[in-house]
Enzyme design. Structure first.
Site, PDB file in Angstrom:
ATOM      1  N   LYS A 148       0.817  -1.216   0.000  1.00  0.00           N
ATOM      2  CA  LYS A 148       0.000   0.000   0.000  1.00  0.00           C
ATOM      3  C   LYS A 148       0.854   1.271   0.000  1.00  0.00           C
ATOM      4  CE  LYS A 148      -2.228  -1.012   3.840  1.00  0.00           C
ATOM      5  NZ  LYS A 148      -1.605  -2.315   4.186  1.00  0.00           N
ATOM      6  N   ARG A 162      11.061  -0.626  12.310  1.00  0.00           N
ATOM      7  CA  ARG A 162       9.737  -0.825  12.903  1.00  0.00           C
ATOM      8  C   ARG A 162       9.727  -2.094  13.746  1.00  0.00           C
ATOM      9  NH1 ARG A 162       4.983   0.007   8.512  1.00  0.00           N
ATOM     10  NH2 ARG A 162       3.903  -1.093  10.185  1.00  0.00           N
ATOM     11  N   ARG A 181      -0.741  -9.225  13.264  1.00  0.00           N
ATOM     12  CA  ARG A 181      -1.223  -8.139  12.391  1.00  0.00           C
ATOM     13  C   ARG A 181      -2.055  -8.719  11.247  1.00  0.00           C
ATOM     14  NH1 ARG A 181       4.108  -5.228  10.711  1.00  0.00           N
ATOM     15  NH2 ARG A 181       2.722  -3.859   9.533  1.00  0.00           N
ATOM     16  N   ARG A 222      11.500  -6.185   5.146  1.00  0.00           N
ATOM     17  CA  ARG A 222      11.395  -4.756   5.457  1.00  0.00           C
ATOM     18  C   ARG A 222      11.918  -4.479   6.870  1.00  0.00           C
ATOM     19  NH1 ARG A 222       5.551  -1.935   5.047  1.00  0.00           N
ATOM     20  NH2 ARG A 222       5.276  -2.740   7.143  1.00  0.00           N
ATOM     21  N   ARG A 260      -9.714   0.840   8.645  1.00  0.00           N
ATOM     22  CA  ARG A 260      -9.317  -0.518   9.016  1.00  0.00           C
ATOM     23  C   ARG A 260     -10.402  -1.249   9.792  1.00  0.00           C
ATOM     24  NH1 ARG A 260      -3.499   0.237   8.545  1.00  0.00           N
ATOM     25  NH2 ARG A 260      -2.289  -1.623   8.966  1.00  0.00           N
TER      26      ARG A 260
HETATM   27  O1  C5P Z   1      -0.677   1.017   8.004  1.00  0.00           O
HETATM   28  P1  C5P Z   1       0.490   0.502   8.785  1.00  0.00           P
HETATM   29  O2  C5P Z   1       0.734  -0.952   8.599  1.00  0.00           O
HETATM   30  O3  C5P Z   1       1.703   1.325   8.640  1.00  0.00           O
HETATM   31  O4  C5P Z   1       0.054   0.667  10.316  1.00  0.00           O
HETATM   32  C1  C5P Z   1       0.928   0.275  11.346  1.00  0.00           C
HETATM   33  C2  C5P Z   1       0.133   0.051  12.616  1.00  0.00           C
HETATM   34  O5  C5P Z   1      -0.575   1.225  12.992  1.00  0.00           O
HETATM   35  C3  C5P Z   1      -0.945  -1.021  12.505  1.00  0.00           C
HETATM   36  O6  C5P Z   1      -0.432  -2.328  12.652  1.00  0.00           O
HETATM   37  C4  C5P Z   1      -1.837  -0.630  13.669  1.00  0.00           C
HETATM   38  O7  C5P Z   1      -1.274  -1.022  14.896  1.00  0.00           O
HETATM   39  C5  C5P Z   1      -1.810   0.892  13.586  1.00  0.00           C
HETATM   40  N1  C5P Z   1      -2.930   1.418  12.781  1.00  0.00           N
HETATM   41  C6  C5P Z   1      -4.203   1.386  13.319  1.00  0.00           C
HETATM   42  N2  C5P Z   1      -5.277   1.837  12.609  1.00  0.00           N
HETATM   43  C7  C5P Z   1      -5.105   2.329  11.374  1.00  0.00           C
HETATM   44  C8  C5P Z   1      -3.816   2.375  10.797  1.00  0.00           C
HETATM   45  C9  C5P Z   1      -2.739   1.889  11.526  1.00  0.00           C
HETATM   46  O8  C5P Z   1      -4.388   0.936  14.451  1.00  0.00           O
HETATM   47  N3  C5P Z   1      -6.171   2.772  10.685  1.00  0.00           N
HETATM   48 MG    MG Z   2       2.291   1.104   5.056  1.00  0.00          MG
END
Ligand code: C5P
Ligand code: MG
Length: 189
Positions: free
Chosen positions: A14, A134, A146, A128, A89
């Site tokens: 993404k 991270r 996740r 990654r 989400r």
């Molecule tokens: O989108 P990304 O994978 O970078 O998001 C990292 C973390 O941020 C997710 O695993 C989650 O813990 C948190 N997050 C969330 N709600 C969202 C976007 C991200 O809780 N809408």
């Molecule tokens: Mg991302």
């Protein structure tokens, strides 16, 4: 105005694709994950709250995430459109997003979902994790959590927009350029 939700599990590409699409279509790219990481890096109260969830691979509570997204959108009244990466989400976030858009007389153009199998996701995230800094990209158990959270809480968002005839699945396996072409074709269609 074009407003895209770029959807898919963690590691589906993404962020990479949203950056390219934002440039090509002149859209404001909002990554809620990046916004959280910025807050965490600055040890703000929001960052500290988010960190307790993110480090476990859990979702940050809806009210926190929705407030942050709305703030960020409000900073761009001039926008030609938005590309949302990592939001919504949950169904709650989707309902809130619809309301935010309705209040601005804007609409979602499409939800594009990157389809990548679990084996490939885990491989990409571990790769990654070697350089991303991270914590949630390093531990296979957190990565697995996740992906489970995605299936349980996030996948229903696809159906939510599918009922509005807005969802489309894109094959997320291939080179960055191949996947980008598929996304561009879907946006033009
Ligand atoms: O989108 P990304 O994978 O970078 O998001 C990292 C973390 O941020 C997710 O695993 C989650 O813990 C948190 N997050 C969330 N709600 C969202 C976007 C991200 O809780 N809408
Ligand atoms: Mg991302």
């Amino acid at each position: 105005m074009t407003n895209i939700i770029l959807f898919g599990p963690p590691g589906s590409g993404k962020g990479t694709q949203a950056t390219k699409l934002a440039e090509k279509y002149n859209l404001i790219h909002i990554s809620t994950g990046d916004l959280f990481r910025y807050e965490m890096g600055n040890d703000t109260p929001l960052g500290l709250e988010a960190k307790s969830f993110i480090d476990k691979g859990e979702l940050v509570p809806d009210s926190v995430t929705i407030g942050m997204l709305e703030n960020k959108m409000n900073k761009h009244p001039e926008a030609n459109g938005f590309i949302l990466d990592g939001f919504p989400r949950t169904i709650k976030q989707s309902e809130a997003l619809d309301e935010i858009f309705a209040n601005k007389n804007m609409a979602i153009s499409a939800l594009l979902s990157l389809d990548v199998n679990k084996e490939e996701l885990v491989k990409r995230l571990l790769e990654r994790g070697k350089t991303s800094g991270r914590a949630d990209d390093v531990d296979p158990e957190i990565i697995s959590n996740r992906i489970s959270v995605y299936h349980e809480q996030t996948a229903p968002v696809y159906n939510y927009y599918d009922k509005k005839d807005l969802s489309k699945t894109i094959d997320g396996i291939g080179s960055i350029e191949e996947i980008f072409d598929r996304l561009c074709n879907a946006i033009s269609a």
